[in-house]
Motif scaffolding. Sequence first.
Motif, mmCIF file in Angstrom:
data_model
loop_
_atom_site.group_PDB
_atom_site.id
_atom_site.type_symbol
_atom_site.label_atom_id
_atom_site.label_comp_id
_atom_site.label_asym_id
_atom_site.label_seq_id
_atom_site.Cartn_x
_atom_site.Cartn_y
_atom_site.Cartn_z
ATOM 1 N N GLY A 294 -58.688 -70.232 140.536
ATOM 2 C CA GLY A 294 -57.810 -71.277 141.055
ATOM 3 C C GLY A 294 -56.486 -71.352 140.338
ATOM 4 O O GLY A 294 -56.311 -70.789 139.262
ATOM 5 N N GLY A 295 -55.550 -72.076 140.955
ATOM 6 C CA GLY A 295 -54.160 -72.118 140.514
ATOM 7 C C GLY A 295 -53.922 -72.480 139.059
ATOM 8 O O GLY A 295 -53.155 -71.810 138.380
ATOM 9 N N VAL A 296 -54.611 -73.501 138.578
ATOM 10 C CA VAL A 296 -54.351 -73.988 137.212
ATOM 11 C C VAL A 296 -54.587 -72.891 136.182
ATOM 12 O O VAL A 296 -53.943 -72.845 135.149
ATOM 13 C CB VAL A 296 -55.284 -75.162 136.829
ATOM 14 C CG1 VAL A 296 -54.518 -76.222 136.070
ATOM 15 C CG2 VAL A 296 -56.032 -75.687 138.031
ATOM 16 N N ASN A 297 -55.578 -72.025 136.497
ATOM 17 C CA ASN A 297 -55.938 -71.024 135.509
ATOM 18 C C ASN A 297 -55.281 -69.677 135.744
ATOM 19 O O ASN A 297 -55.726 -68.665 135.226
ATOM 20 C CB ASN A 297 -57.460 -70.880 135.435
ATOM 21 C CG ASN A 297 -58.066 -72.046 134.697
ATOM 22 O OD1 ASN A 297 -57.478 -72.528 133.739
ATOM 23 N ND2 ASN A 297 -59.198 -72.521 135.162
ATOM 24 N N GLU A 298 -54.236 -69.713 136.505
ATOM 25 C CA GLU A 298 -53.490 -68.482 136.803
ATOM 26 C C GLU A 298 -53.155 -67.731 135.508
ATOM 27 O O GLU A 298 -53.360 -66.533 135.395
ATOM 28 C CB GLU A 298 -52.189 -68.871 137.521
ATOM 29 C CG GLU A 298 -51.574 -67.779 138.375
ATOM 30 C CD GLU A 298 -52.530 -67.177 139.406
ATOM 31 O OE1 GLU A 298 -52.382 -65.986 139.652
ATOM 32 O OE2 GLU A 298 -53.415 -67.881 139.940
ATOM 33 N N MET A 299 -52.703 -68.494 134.496
ATOM 34 C CA MET A 299 -52.360 -67.898 133.200
ATOM 35 C C MET A 299 -53.584 -67.289 132.535
ATOM 36 O O MET A 299 -53.548 -66.184 132.039
ATOM 37 C CB MET A 299 -51.778 -68.958 132.262
ATOM 38 C CG MET A 299 -50.362 -69.347 132.581
ATOM 39 S SD MET A 299 -49.240 -67.978 132.369
ATOM 40 C CE MET A 299 -49.127 -67.969 130.576
ATOM 41 N N ALA A 300 -54.692 -68.038 132.554
ATOM 42 C CA ALA A 300 -55.930 -67.578 131.925
ATOM 43 C C ALA A 300 -56.387 -66.271 132.558
ATOM 44 O O ALA A 300 -56.914 -65.393 131.889
ATOM 45 C CB ALA A 300 -57.017 -68.631 132.062
ATOM 46 N N ARG A 301 -56.161 -66.156 133.858
ATOM 47 C CA ARG A 301 -56.583 -64.953 134.560
ATOM 48 C C ARG A 301 -55.804 -63.742 134.082
ATOM 49 O O ARG A 301 -56.295 -62.631 134.036
ATOM 50 C CB ARG A 301 -56.364 -65.133 136.060
ATOM 51 C CG ARG A 301 -57.628 -65.516 136.774
ATOM 52 C CD ARG A 301 -57.611 -64.960 138.159
ATOM 53 N NE ARG A 301 -56.587 -65.624 138.940
ATOM 54 C CZ ARG A 301 -56.181 -65.154 140.106
ATOM 55 N NH1 ARG A 301 -56.685 -64.044 140.583
ATOM 56 N NH2 ARG A 301 -55.259 -65.798 140.772
ATOM 57 N N ASP A 302 -54.556 -63.988 133.782
ATOM 58 C CA ASP A 302 -53.683 -62.890 133.382
ATOM 59 C C ASP A 302 -53.990 -62.431 131.966
ATOM 60 O O ASP A 302 -53.446 -61.458 131.499
ATOM 61 C CB ASP A 302 -52.222 -63.335 133.468
ATOM 62 C CG ASP A 302 -51.380 -62.308 134.212
ATOM 63 O OD1 ASP A 302 -51.975 -61.422 134.844
ATOM 64 O OD2 ASP A 302 -50.147 -62.398 134.143
ATOM 65 N N ARG A 303 -54.871 -63.156 131.285
ATOM 66 C CA ARG A 303 -55.111 -62.903 129.893
ATOM 67 C C ARG A 303 -55.906 -61.630 129.584
ATOM 68 O O ARG A 303 -55.797 -61.086 128.519
ATOM 69 C CB ARG A 303 -55.877 -64.080 129.315
ATOM 70 C CG ARG A 303 -55.225 -64.427 128.036
ATOM 71 C CD ARG A 303 -55.449 -65.773 127.578
ATOM 72 N NE ARG A 303 -54.220 -66.518 127.647
ATOM 73 C CZ ARG A 303 -54.172 -67.815 127.530
ATOM 74 N NH1 ARG A 303 -55.289 -68.483 127.390
ATOM 75 N NH2 ARG A 303 -53.033 -68.433 127.582
ATOM 76 N N ASN A 304 -56.727 -61.221 130.534
ATOM 77 C CA ASN A 304 -57.611 -60.098 130.251
ATOM 78 C C ASN A 304 -57.338 -58.871 131.099
ATOM 79 O O ASN A 304 -58.242 -58.153 131.473
ATOM 80 C CB ASN A 304 -59.076 -60.543 130.396
ATOM 81 C CG ASN A 304 -59.429 -61.630 129.405
ATOM 82 O OD1 ASN A 304 -59.022 -61.559 128.241
ATOM 83 N ND2 ASN A 304 -60.142 -62.634 129.848
ATOM 84 N N ARG A 305 -56.090 -58.661 131.436
ATOM 85 C CA ARG A 305 -55.720 -57.458 132.197
ATOM 86 C C ARG A 305 -56.023 -56.230 131.365
ATOM 87 O O ARG A 305 -56.648 -55.292 131.810
ATOM 88 C CB ARG A 305 -54.220 -57.480 132.521
ATOM 89 C CG ARG A 305 -53.820 -58.592 133.432
ATOM 90 C CD ARG A 305 -54.220 -58.286 134.837
ATOM 91 N NE ARG A 305 -54.094 -59.484 135.670
ATOM 92 C CZ ARG A 305 -54.426 -59.537 136.940
ATOM 93 N NH1 ARG A 305 -54.920 -58.472 137.547
ATOM 94 N NH2 ARG A 305 -54.290 -60.645 137.616
ATOM 95 N N LEU A 306 -55.501 -56.255 130.139
ATOM 96 C CA LEU A 306 -55.778 -55.167 129.200
ATOM 97 C C LEU A 306 -56.626 -55.782 128.092
ATOM 98 O O LEU A 306 -56.273 -56.833 127.558
ATOM 99 C CB LEU A 306 -54.458 -54.611 128.635
ATOM 100 C CG LEU A 306 -54.579 -53.564 127.505
ATOM 101 C CD1 LEU A 306 -55.390 -52.356 127.942
ATOM 102 C CD2 LEU A 306 -53.180 -53.104 127.061
ATOM 103 N N CYS A 307 -57.741 -55.150 127.783
ATOM 104 C CA CYS A 307 -58.636 -55.726 126.778
ATOM 105 C C CYS A 307 -58.812 -54.804 125.582
ATOM 106 O O CYS A 307 -59.325 -53.693 125.699
ATOM 107 C CB CYS A 307 -59.997 -56.023 127.388
ATOM 108 S SG CYS A 307 -59.933 -57.367 128.590
ATOM 109 N N ILE A 308 -58.366 -55.278 124.421
ATOM 110 C CA ILE A 308 -58.540 -54.550 123.168
ATOM 111 C C ILE A 308 -59.194 -55.523 122.188
ATOM 112 O O ILE A 308 -58.604 -56.535 121.814
ATOM 113 C CB ILE A 308 -57.182 -54.064 122.608
ATOM 114 C CG1 ILE A 308 -56.443 -53.197 123.641
ATOM 115 C CG2 ILE A 308 -57.386 -53.297 121.295
ATOM 116 C CD1 ILE A 308 -55.059 -52.736 123.209
#
Length: 357
Positions: A294-308
């Motif tokens: 959902g919209g509010v967590n748009e930022m949170a979603r973008d957090r794990n695009r690349l995972c190290i």
Amino acid sequence: MHPGVLHRRFLNDLSSSLFSFVLPLLPTNEELHVKEEVRGLIEKLIKTIEPSARLLSFGSSCNSFGLRNSDMDLVVLIDDSEANIEPSHFVAMIADLLERETNFDVKPLPKARIPILKLNLKASTALPFGIACDIGIENRLAIENTRLLLTYATIDPARVRTLVLFLKVWAKRRRINSPYRGTLSSYGFTLMVLYYLVHVKQPPVLPNLQRIAPLRPMTEDQYTLEGKNVYFFDDVETLRNEWSSINFESVGELLIDFFRYFSHDFQFNNSVLSLRAGQLTKESKGWVNDIDVGGVNEMARDRNRLCIEDPFETTYNVARTVTKDGLYTIRGEFMRATRILTQRPDRAVLALAELCR
Ligand code: CTP
Ligand code: MG
């Protein structure tokens, strides 16, 4: 001439060009000396507020992956457990003190997630570019991960340092080394190279230091720091005598294969790079990004695009700053690099210049 011979010649040429490329970019002894003096001076001042405080360098000034004019990362450690100092308050006090006693440009950020102080020393003849420096408080894990990186570099300096230093220069020149603008920190790129040398390359170039048993048994509190297991095999003498990789690929070959691996083989969508444990799934770490939250967590979603995964703070994704666009750009750069190096231009120097344009 046979294509195999030509290819061999290009690879040799590439390896020696890589060495000559990074050599003039290393910090001069004078720069190292001035930085050490600055550290000592600030430490002396901080001790006037809290006598048990020490000021230590971490990051590229002491992991052997430093470039000329790079920033200085410093951390204040307070040894007296009775001192009871609140980090944000301490940052403000140090800022006042340095403003009074030095001509640094001082900017305290006491309200940041990790309170820090930013300092700038203006350019002078000894320091044509000045010094930019960040001072953090009590970040002891950073000292340990710096030591881990340094130990990896010490095992095979000719290949490891050359690869990491080149990657750092390349990433800076291609503008994909800006965590504040959606791409990856130097620390993140360094972990990618080490991951590749420990877990991807077969036979491996480096051993997994976090999986070699200690020479003498250790108790839990000897390897625990802030609740994290910070153990790694750090006996450099033993490593020098007993570890010898049976991988004899040259730096040039390793570099091409690094770019190729991250262009085509690594599954960015569902994998996590873990220097500690090899390839993991995002699902197993709970670092998913494809669910619609959902919209509010748009930022949170973008957090794990690349995972190290951080080597010690395993719940921390070092690449959390990398956005969707950032990852797209980084992957595009890996592909561009692969293309330039495998189109086998005649001269390796020219290929490197093109690569870092
Ligand atoms: N660090 C960290 N987590 C991050 C980024 C950095 O813990 N996400 C810590 C690490 O201890 C790292 C240090 O901060 O060694 C410095 O990070 P960075 O500036 O990214 O790397 P440097 O090696 O100092 O590279 P540069 O020369 O570009 O400053
Ligand atoms: Mg740094």
